[in-house]
Write a protein that holds these residues in place. Structure first.
Motif, PDB file in Angstrom:
ATOM      1  N   ALA A 149       0.826  -1.211   0.000  1.00  0.00           N
ATOM      2  CA  ALA A 149       0.000   0.000   0.000  1.00  0.00           C
ATOM      3  C   ALA A 149       0.857   1.256   0.000  1.00  0.00           C
ATOM      4  CB  ALA A 149      -0.923   0.003   1.210  1.00  0.00           C
ATOM      5  N   PHE A 150       2.096   1.131   0.462  1.00  0.00           N
ATOM      6  CA  PHE A 150       2.965   2.297   0.558  1.00  0.00           C
ATOM      7  C   PHE A 150       4.019   2.342  -0.536  1.00  0.00           C
ATOM      8  CE2 PHE A 150       1.092   2.157   4.726  1.00  0.00           C
ATOM      9  CZ  PHE A 150       0.799   3.490   4.940  1.00  0.00           C
ATOM     10  N   HIS A 151       3.875   1.490  -1.553  1.00  0.00           N
ATOM     11  CA  HIS A 151       4.810   1.563  -2.668  1.00  0.00           C
ATOM     12  C   HIS A 151       4.657   2.925  -3.332  1.00  0.00           C
ATOM     13  CE1 HIS A 151       6.570   1.112  -6.623  1.00  0.00           C
ATOM     14  NE2 HIS A 151       7.369   0.249  -6.036  1.00  0.00           N
ATOM     15  N   GLY A 152       5.726   3.422  -3.906  1.00  0.00           N
ATOM     16  CA  GLY A 152       5.723   4.741  -4.520  1.00  0.00           C
ATOM     17  C   GLY A 152       4.621   4.957  -5.535  1.00  0.00           C
ATOM     18  N   LEU A 153       4.276   3.938  -6.337  1.00  0.00           N
ATOM     19  CA  LEU A 153       3.208   4.113  -7.314  1.00  0.00           C
ATOM     20  C   LEU A 153       1.872   4.347  -6.620  1.00  0.00           C
ATOM     21  CD1 LEU A 153       4.187   1.447  -9.989  1.00  0.00           C
ATOM     22  CD2 LEU A 153       4.466   3.925 -10.118  1.00  0.00           C
ATOM     23  N   ASN A 154       1.623   3.628  -5.529  1.00  0.00           N
ATOM     24  CA  ASN A 154       0.386   3.839  -4.772  1.00  0.00           C
ATOM     25  C   ASN A 154       0.367   5.233  -4.161  1.00  0.00           C
ATOM     26  OD1 ASN A 154       0.953   0.955  -4.988  1.00  0.00           O
ATOM     27  ND2 ASN A 154      -0.891   0.673  -3.801  1.00  0.00           N
ATOM     28  N   LEU A 155       1.513   5.663  -3.646  1.00  0.00           N
ATOM     29  CA  LEU A 155       1.596   6.991  -3.047  1.00  0.00           C
ATOM     30  C   LEU A 155       1.421   8.091  -4.090  1.00  0.00           C
ATOM     31  CD1 LEU A 155       4.607   6.483  -0.609  1.00  0.00           C
ATOM     32  CD2 LEU A 155       2.195   6.622  -0.002  1.00  0.00           C
ATOM     33  N   ALA A 156       1.966   7.880  -5.279  1.00  0.00           N
ATOM     34  CA  ALA A 156       1.911   8.902  -6.317  1.00  0.00           C
ATOM     35  C   ALA A 156       0.531   9.013  -6.959  1.00  0.00           C
ATOM     36  CB  ALA A 156       2.957   8.603  -7.396  1.00  0.00           C
ATOM     37  N   ALA A 157      -0.241   7.943  -6.963  1.00  0.00           N
ATOM     38  CA  ALA A 157      -1.502   7.890  -7.715  1.00  0.00           C
ATOM     39  C   ALA A 157      -2.449   9.060  -7.453  1.00  0.00           C
ATOM     40  CB  ALA A 157      -2.204   6.559  -7.475  1.00  0.00           C
ATOM     41  N   PRO A 158      -2.786   9.393  -6.204  1.00  0.00           N
ATOM     42  CA  PRO A 158      -3.742  10.483  -6.014  1.00  0.00           C
ATOM     43  C   PRO A 158      -3.204  11.844  -6.476  1.00  0.00           C
ATOM     44  CG  PRO A 158      -2.940   9.696  -3.882  1.00  0.00           C
ATOM     45  CD  PRO A 158      -2.429   8.757  -4.937  1.00  0.00           C
ATOM     46  N   TYR A 159      -1.904  12.047  -6.383  1.00  0.00           N
ATOM     47  CA  TYR A 159      -1.294  13.297  -6.837  1.00  0.00           C
ATOM     48  C   TYR A 159      -1.322  13.391  -8.363  1.00  0.00           C
ATOM     49  CZ  TYR A 159       0.401  13.231  -2.042  1.00  0.00           C
ATOM     50  OH  TYR A 159       0.476  13.173  -0.675  1.00  0.00           O
ATOM     51  N   VAL A 160      -0.961  12.285  -9.014  1.00  0.00           N
ATOM     52  CA  VAL A 160      -0.975  12.244 -10.476  1.00  0.00           C
ATOM     53  C   VAL A 160      -2.389  12.545 -10.977  1.00  0.00           C
ATOM     54  CG1 VAL A 160      -0.763  10.706 -12.483  1.00  0.00           C
ATOM     55  CG2 VAL A 160       1.009  10.696 -10.708  1.00  0.00           C
ATOM     56  N   GLN A 161      -3.369  11.869 -10.412  1.00  0.00           N
ATOM     57  CA  GLN A 161      -4.743  12.054 -10.850  1.00  0.00           C
ATOM     58  C   GLN A 161      -5.219  13.495 -10.628  1.00  0.00           C
ATOM     59  OE1 GLN A 161      -7.667   9.608  -8.848  1.00  0.00           O
ATOM     60  NE2 GLN A 161      -9.123   9.861 -10.524  1.00  0.00           N
ATOM     61  N   ALA A 162      -4.939  14.036  -9.466  1.00  0.00           N
ATOM     62  CA  ALA A 162      -5.403  15.389  -9.147  1.00  0.00           C
ATOM     63  C   ALA A 162      -4.735  16.445 -10.027  1.00  0.00           C
ATOM     64  CB  ALA A 162      -5.164  15.689  -7.671  1.00  0.00           C
ATOM     65  N   VAL A 163      -3.429  16.319 -10.238  1.00  0.00           N
ATOM     66  CA  VAL A 163      -2.738  17.290 -11.082  1.00  0.00           C
ATOM     67  C   VAL A 163      -3.232  17.165 -12.526  1.00  0.00           C
ATOM     68  CG1 VAL A 163      -0.486  17.959 -12.037  1.00  0.00           C
ATOM     69  CG2 VAL A 163      -0.743  17.574  -9.586  1.00  0.00           C
ATOM     70  N   ARG A 164      -3.426  15.944 -13.001  1.00  0.00           N
ATOM     71  CA  ARG A 164      -3.942  15.758 -14.368  1.00  0.00           C
ATOM     72  C   ARG A 164      -5.314  16.432 -14.510  1.00  0.00           C
ATOM     73  NH1 ARG A 164      -1.970  15.966 -18.034  1.00  0.00           N
ATOM     74  NH2 ARG A 164      -0.673  14.130 -17.984  1.00  0.00           N
ATOM     75  N   GLU A 165      -6.211  16.187 -13.565  1.00  0.00           N
ATOM     76  CA  GLU A 165      -7.580  16.698 -13.661  1.00  0.00           C
ATOM     77  C   GLU A 165      -7.684  18.198 -13.412  1.00  0.00           C
ATOM     78  OE1 GLU A 165      -9.724  14.250 -10.874  1.00  0.00           O
ATOM     79  OE2 GLU A 165      -9.760  12.518 -12.243  1.00  0.00           O
ATOM     80  N   ARG A 166      -6.847  18.729 -12.513  1.00  0.00           N
ATOM     81  CA  ARG A 166      -7.043  20.115 -12.077  1.00  0.00           C
ATOM     82  C   ARG A 166      -6.002  21.108 -12.586  1.00  0.00           C
ATOM     83  NH1 ARG A 166      -7.823  18.522  -5.890  1.00  0.00           N
ATOM     84  NH2 ARG A 166      -7.532  20.750  -5.544  1.00  0.00           N
ATOM     85  N   VAL A 167      -4.877  20.593 -13.110  1.00  0.00           N
ATOM     86  CA  VAL A 167      -3.821  21.486 -13.585  1.00  0.00           C
ATOM     87  C   VAL A 167      -3.420  21.152 -15.018  1.00  0.00           C
ATOM     88  CG1 VAL A 167      -1.487  22.366 -13.166  1.00  0.00           C
ATOM     89  CG2 VAL A 167      -2.948  21.731 -11.223  1.00  0.00           C
ATOM     90  N   GLY A 168      -3.245  19.879 -15.310  1.00  0.00           N
ATOM     91  CA  GLY A 168      -2.785  19.460 -16.629  1.00  0.00           C
ATOM     92  C   GLY A 168      -1.273  19.512 -16.714  1.00  0.00           C
ATOM     93  N   GLY A 169      -0.766  19.473 -17.938  1.00  0.00           N
ATOM     94  CA  GLY A 169       0.668  19.481 -18.153  1.00  0.00           C
ATOM     95  C   GLY A 169       1.232  18.090 -18.335  1.00  0.00           C
ATOM     96  N   PHE A 170       2.528  18.012 -18.264  1.00  0.00           N
ATOM     97  CA  PHE A 170       3.275  16.769 -18.442  1.00  0.00           C
ATOM     98  C   PHE A 170       3.626  16.249 -17.049  1.00  0.00           C
ATOM     99  CE2 PHE A 170       7.188  14.363 -19.300  1.00  0.00           C
ATOM    100  CZ  PHE A 170       6.793  13.604 -20.401  1.00  0.00           C
ATOM    101  N   ILE A 171       3.299  14.995 -16.766  1.00  0.00           N
ATOM    102  CA  ILE A 171       3.476  14.454 -15.414  1.00  0.00           C
ATOM    103  C   ILE A 171       4.431  13.266 -15.445  1.00  0.00           C
ATOM    104  CG2 ILE A 171       2.325  13.408 -13.423  1.00  0.00           C
ATOM    105  CD1 ILE A 171      -0.233  14.905 -14.333  1.00  0.00           C
ATOM    106  N   GLY A 172       5.493  13.369 -14.638  1.00  0.00           N
ATOM    107  CA  GLY A 172       6.473  12.304 -14.525  1.00  0.00           C
ATOM    108  C   GLY A 172       6.480  11.705 -13.137  1.00  0.00           C
ATOM    109  N   VAL A 173       6.887  10.437 -13.064  1.00  0.00           N
ATOM    110  CA  VAL A 173       6.937   9.712 -11.794  1.00  0.00           C
ATOM    111  C   VAL A 173       8.262   8.957 -11.718  1.00  0.00           C
ATOM    112  CG1 VAL A 173       5.866   7.902 -10.374  1.00  0.00           C
ATOM    113  CG2 VAL A 173       4.422   9.433 -11.752  1.00  0.00           C
ATOM    114  N   GLN A 174       8.982   9.135 -10.599  1.00  0.00           N
ATOM    115  CA  GLN A 174      10.192   8.355 -10.352  1.00  0.00           C
ATOM    116  C   GLN A 174      10.063   7.694  -8.986  1.00  0.00           C
ATOM    117  OE1 GLN A 174      14.200   9.989  -9.233  1.00  0.00           O
ATOM    118  NE2 GLN A 174      14.765   9.143 -11.223  1.00  0.00           N
TER     119      GLN A 174
END
Length: 196
Positions: free
Chosen positions: A43-68
């Motif tokens: 549940a605490f893997h980085g992809l799980n942690l990043a998911a809500p941020y990725v979704q929110a930025v995509r929906e509310r800000v847009g742009g190019f989104i990267g994950v490491q």
């Protein structure tokens, strides 16, 4: 005050302000490495942690989104598809050394918890999913033999990803502070190969 986990609304607010005030169009999330010995580690893997941020930025800000984040094992590759569906455009994998012996010696945590092959498999999978140039492999030049760094560049580009090469520099107070800096001629050779 620095906190371990930022509020999604706070991150969106900062991303929106950066876009509005400075024209920033790239947001890069890095969750570091999460302990795998926890009972609830998945549940605490980085992809799980990043998911809500990725979704929110995509929906509310847009742009190019990267994950490491640290790679997941093949059985969990569906999580990359999930992050892509939520809005991730780019994945970056910091595997540091192409030479397996150097990876084991200088990245004992990554070696013991994941193994070098996990980085390769995740890079190959996400590069195949996102297409040429949307995934990067990050390596450090100046510690392993130069031929291995050149081989890393060749490998990363051969799978349709792009290499990010960082030059090693010894930092005072670090465990490698007395390790020699790489030769400028060797680094010129690395970056000429990277350019090609």
């Amino acid at each position: 005050v620095e906190v371990a986990r930022k509020q999604v609304d706070d991150v969106v607010e900062v991303a929106a302000a950066a876009r509005r005030e400075s024209g920033v169009t790239f947001v890069h999330f890095n969750a570091g490495y999460q302990r795998e010995d926890r009972e609830d580690a998945s549940a605490f893997h980085g992809l799980n942690l990043a998911a809500p941020y990725v979704q929110a930025v995509r929906e509310r800000v847009g742009g190019f989104i990267g994950v490491q984040v640290a790679p997941v094992l093949a059985r969990d590759f569906w999580k990359y598809d999930w992050l892509i569906a939520l809005g991730a455009d780019h994945f970056s994998f910091c595997y540091e050394f192409h030479n397996p012996a150097y990876f084991e010696r200088f990245c004992p945590g990554k070696f013991g918890a994941l193994g070098q092959r996990a980085f390769f498999a995740a890079m190959e999978y996400t590069s195949d999913k996102l297409g040429k140039g949307a995934v990067s492999g990050e390596i450090i030049a100046g510690i392993e033999p130069i031929e291995d760094t050149l081989a890393a560049i060749d490998y990363i580009t051969s799978i349709g990803a792009f290499p990010t090469v960082c030059i090693f520099r010894p930092l005072v107070g670090s465990s490698m502070e007395s390790y020699p800096s790489p030769s400028p001629e060797d680094m010129k050779r690395v970056f000429a190969h990277l350019w090609e």
